[in-house]
Design an enzyme around this catalytic site. Structure first.
Site, PDB file in Angstrom:
ATOM      1  N   SER A   1       3.218  -2.415  10.222  1.00 34.32           N
ATOM      2  CA  SER A   1       4.652  -2.552  10.495  1.00 34.32           C
ATOM      3  C   SER A   1       5.229  -3.912  10.130  1.00 34.32           C
ATOM      4  O   SER A   1       6.141  -4.421  10.799  1.00 34.32           O
ATOM      5  CB  SER A   1       4.962  -2.207  11.966  1.00 34.32           C
ATOM      6  OG  SER A   1       4.660  -0.846  12.211  1.00 34.32           O
TER       7      SER A   1
ATOM      8  N   GLY B   1       2.757  -1.306   4.206  1.00 30.67           N
ATOM      9  CA  GLY B   1       2.883   0.095   3.842  1.00 30.67           C
ATOM     10  C   GLY B   1       4.316   0.477   3.543  1.00 30.67           C
ATOM     11  O   GLY B   1       4.855   0.185   2.469  1.00 30.67           O
ATOM     12  N   GLY B   2       4.977   1.107   4.507  1.00 39.92           N
ATOM     13  CA  GLY B   2       6.318   1.663   4.308  1.00 39.92           C
ATOM     14  C   GLY B   2       7.310   0.729   3.638  1.00 39.92           C
ATOM     15  O   GLY B   2       8.034   1.130   2.719  1.00 39.92           O
TER      16      GLY B   2
ATOM     17  N   ASN C   1       0.880  -1.175   0.000  1.00 41.17           N
ATOM     18  CA  ASN C   1       0.000   0.000   0.000  1.00 41.17           C
ATOM     19  C   ASN C   1       0.914   1.221   0.000  1.00 41.17           C
ATOM     20  O   ASN C   1       1.529   1.534   1.018  1.00 41.17           O
ATOM     21  CB  ASN C   1      -0.897  -0.021   1.253  1.00 41.17           C
ATOM     22  CG  ASN C   1      -1.698   1.268   1.388  1.00 41.17           C
ATOM     23  OD1 ASN C   1      -1.816   2.037   0.438  1.00 41.17           O
ATOM     24  ND2 ASN C   1      -2.254   1.491   2.579  1.00 41.17           N
ATOM     25  N   TRP C   2       0.988   1.861  -1.160  1.00 42.69           N
ATOM     26  CA  TRP C   2       1.916   2.996  -1.285  1.00 42.69           C
ATOM     27  C   TRP C   2       1.349   4.287  -0.699  1.00 42.69           C
ATOM     28  O   TRP C   2       2.050   5.301  -0.637  1.00 42.69           O
ATOM     29  CB  TRP C   2       2.327   3.188  -2.755  1.00 42.69           C
ATOM     30  CG  TRP C   2       3.440   2.264  -3.180  1.00 42.69           C
ATOM     31  CD1 TRP C   2       3.802   1.096  -2.567  1.00 42.69           C
ATOM     32  CD2 TRP C   2       4.333   2.430  -4.285  1.00 42.69           C
ATOM     33  NE1 TRP C   2       4.868   0.526  -3.235  1.00 42.69           N
ATOM     34  CE2 TRP C   2       5.210   1.330  -4.291  1.00 42.69           C
ATOM     35  CE3 TRP C   2       4.464   3.400  -5.287  1.00 42.69           C
ATOM     36  CZ2 TRP C   2       6.224   1.171  -5.253  1.00 42.69           C
ATOM     37  CZ3 TRP C   2       5.463   3.246  -6.247  1.00 42.69           C
ATOM     38  CH2 TRP C   2       6.336   2.141  -6.220  1.00 42.69           C
ATOM     39  N   LYS C   3       0.062   4.251  -0.320  1.00 45.44           N
ATOM     40  CA  LYS C   3      -0.570   5.452   0.253  1.00 45.44           C
ATOM     41  C   LYS C   3      -0.305   6.667  -0.655  1.00 45.44           C
ATOM     42  O   LYS C   3      -0.297   6.518  -1.874  1.00 45.44           O
ATOM     43  CB  LYS C   3      -0.070   5.692   1.682  1.00 45.44           C
ATOM     44  CG  LYS C   3      -0.120   4.435   2.530  1.00 45.44           C
ATOM     45  CD  LYS C   3       0.089   4.722   3.980  1.00 45.44           C
ATOM     46  CE  LYS C   3       0.225   3.427   4.732  1.00 45.44           C
ATOM     47  NZ  LYS C   3       0.057   3.586   6.160  1.00 45.44           N
TER      48      LYS C   3
ATOM     49  N   GLY D   1       2.652   1.952  10.718  1.00 49.62           N
ATOM     50  CA  GLY D   1       3.705   2.957  10.616  1.00 49.62           C
ATOM     51  C   GLY D   1       4.442   3.238  11.912  1.00 49.62           C
ATOM     52  O   GLY D   1       5.170   4.223  12.009  1.00 49.62           O
TER      53      GLY D   1
ATOM     54  N   GLU E   1      -6.936   4.830   7.651  1.00 48.55           N
ATOM     55  CA  GLU E   1      -6.639   6.242   7.381  1.00 48.55           C
ATOM     56  C   GLU E   1      -7.830   6.911   6.695  1.00 48.55           C
ATOM     57  O   GLU E   1      -8.073   8.100   6.891  1.00 48.55           O
ATOM     58  CB  GLU E   1      -5.346   6.367   6.557  1.00 48.55           C
ATOM     59  CG  GLU E   1      -4.133   6.061   7.430  1.00 48.55           C
ATOM     60  CD  GLU E   1      -2.912   5.566   6.697  1.00 48.55           C
ATOM     61  OE1 GLU E   1      -2.852   5.640   5.453  1.00 48.55           O
ATOM     62  OE2 GLU E   1      -1.991   5.067   7.393  1.00 48.55           O
TER      63      GLU E   1
ATOM     64  N   HIS F   1      -9.547   1.329   4.570  1.00 49.58           N
ATOM     65  CA  HIS F   1      -8.292   1.530   5.299  1.00 49.58           C
ATOM     66  C   HIS F   1      -8.557   2.482   6.471  1.00 49.58           C
ATOM     67  O   HIS F   1      -9.327   3.437   6.348  1.00 49.58           O
ATOM     68  CB  HIS F   1      -7.214   2.099   4.367  1.00 49.58           C
ATOM     69  CG  HIS F   1      -5.846   2.037   4.984  1.00 49.58           C
ATOM     70  ND1 HIS F   1      -5.431   2.941   5.937  1.00 49.58           N
ATOM     71  CD2 HIS F   1      -4.834   1.166   4.814  1.00 49.58           C
ATOM     72  CE1 HIS F   1      -4.198   2.618   6.314  1.00 49.58           C
ATOM     73  NE2 HIS F   1      -3.818   1.535   5.652  1.00 49.58           N
TER      74      HIS F   1
ATOM     75  N   GLU G   1      -5.638  -4.817  10.412  1.00 47.03           N
ATOM     76  CA  GLU G   1      -4.564  -3.841  10.642  1.00 47.03           C
ATOM     77  C   GLU G   1      -4.836  -3.075  11.931  1.00 47.03           C
ATOM     78  O   GLU G   1      -5.631  -2.117  11.936  1.00 47.03           O
ATOM     79  CB  GLU G   1      -4.507  -2.840   9.491  1.00 47.03           C
ATOM     80  CG  GLU G   1      -4.202  -3.452   8.142  1.00 47.03           C
ATOM     81  CD  GLU G   1      -3.607  -2.431   7.191  1.00 47.03           C
ATOM     82  OE1 GLU G   1      -2.520  -2.686   6.679  1.00 47.03           O
ATOM     83  OE2 GLU G   1      -4.208  -1.355   6.998  1.00 47.03           O
TER      84      GLU G   1
HETATM   85  C1  PEP Z   1      -0.842   0.172   5.988  1.00 48.26           C
HETATM   86  O1  PEP Z   1      -1.066   1.345   6.171  1.00 48.26           O
HETATM   87  O2  PEP Z   1      -1.620  -0.498   5.297  1.00 48.26           O
HETATM   88  C2  PEP Z   1       0.349  -0.391   6.625  1.00 48.26           C
HETATM   89  C3  PEP Z   1       0.301  -1.640   6.944  1.00 48.26           C
HETATM   90  O3  PEP Z   1       1.413   0.445   6.857  1.00 48.26           O
HETATM   91  P1  PEP Z   1       2.855   0.059   7.509  1.00 48.26           P
HETATM   92  O4  PEP Z   1       3.259  -1.272   6.930  1.00 48.26           O
HETATM   93  O5  PEP Z   1       3.750   1.170   7.089  1.00 48.26           O
HETATM   94  O6  PEP Z   1       2.637  -0.027   8.982  1.00 48.26           O
END
Ligand code: PEP
Length: 247
Positions: free
Chosen positions: A208, A229-230, A10-12, A169, A95, A93, A163
């Site tokens: 994470s 994500g990251g 997920n590149w957001k 994050g 967010e 999501h 999640e």
């Molecule tokens: C996400 O936002 O879907 C996510 C899992 O982010 P991260 O891996 O950066 O915690």
């Protein structure tokens, strides 16, 4: 039941055309790990160019509107995302639930719209730190899942991503025991609604995920992959996560 692992980035709100070589490199890693279904959910502006270079990795969107067209300035319907080259879309999501005030009913409607336009769907659920600390995360997230689940939910077009909001994050993840217990609770909530189909539905863990913890997370029997994500922004950090899911 053997479920093929699904590992999705997920590149957001990250990624310009200059990052397309990363998409290409992730596609090459996907090609060498065919036991894993790999995808990247990119910003809408990158769906079309990314889908031209992603090779064995699918491209997805990060949200869609529940309506097919109309006066909704700034939004994209599922058909537009599909036409641009996406085959999957994330809905719900945390967010978006937080920043855009999306309700579980909205998310069920978005999933239905996406399915109507032949997009596969990753439906996200997860608890806040307050809920986790209060000790009733499994009840709360199970209820959130059932309220967000579209009618006719089936494993060939829908996957769930658990999640925990406090793990996104932050570099923190729940204990492996807590992940195991939550994923079992979610599968049993699914079974209460869709019966035996719940056994085939993939439930991803997100929050994470890194090269350091992926193997341990993916070894949990009810963890069927990850939403990342990251660590998905670079092939260098996403590759080992994909490899950790390979059998
Ligand atoms: C996400 O936002 O879907 C996510 C899992 O982010 P991260 O891996 O950066 O915690």
């Amino acid at each position: 039941m053997a479920r093929r692992k699904l590992v999705v980035g997920n590149w957001k709100m990250n990624g310009m055309r200059a990052q397309l070589p990363e998409v290409e490199a992730i596609g090459r890693i996907a090609a060498t790990n065919p036991s894993v279904e790999v995808g990247i959910c990119v910003p809408a502006t990158l769906i079309e160019p990314a889908s031209r270079v992603s090779g064995a990795a699918f491209i997805g969107g990060q949200d869609c509107h529940m309506k097919a067209s109309g006066a909704h300035t700034g939004n994209l319907c599922a058909g537009m995302i599909k036409e641009a080259g996406a085959s999957w879309v994330i809905v719900g999501h945390s967010e978006r639930r937080q920043d855009q005030g999306e309700t579980s009913a909205d998310i069920a409607a978005k999933a239905t719209a996406a399915h109507g336009d032949e997009l596969k769907v990753i439906l996200c659920v997860g608890e806040s730190l307050d809920v986790r600390d209060a000790g009733n995360a499994e009840e709360v997230v199970s209820a959130q899942l059932l309220a967000s689940l579209p009618a006719g939910a089936a494993a060939d077009w829908l996957a769930i991503a658990y999640e925990p909001i406090w793990a996104i994050g932050t570099g923190r993840i729940p204990t492996i025991e807590a992940v195991d217990s939550m994923h079992k609770a979610l599968r049993s909530a699914l079974a209460s609604r869709i019966g035996a189909e719940a056994d085939a539905m993939r439930i991803l863990y997100g929050g994470s995920v890194s090269a350091a913890n992926a193997a341990e997370l993916f070894a949990v029997p009810d963890v069927d992959g990850g939403l990342v994500g990251g660590a998905s922004l670079k092939a260098e950090s996403f590759g080992p996560i994909i490899e950790a899911a390979a059998v």
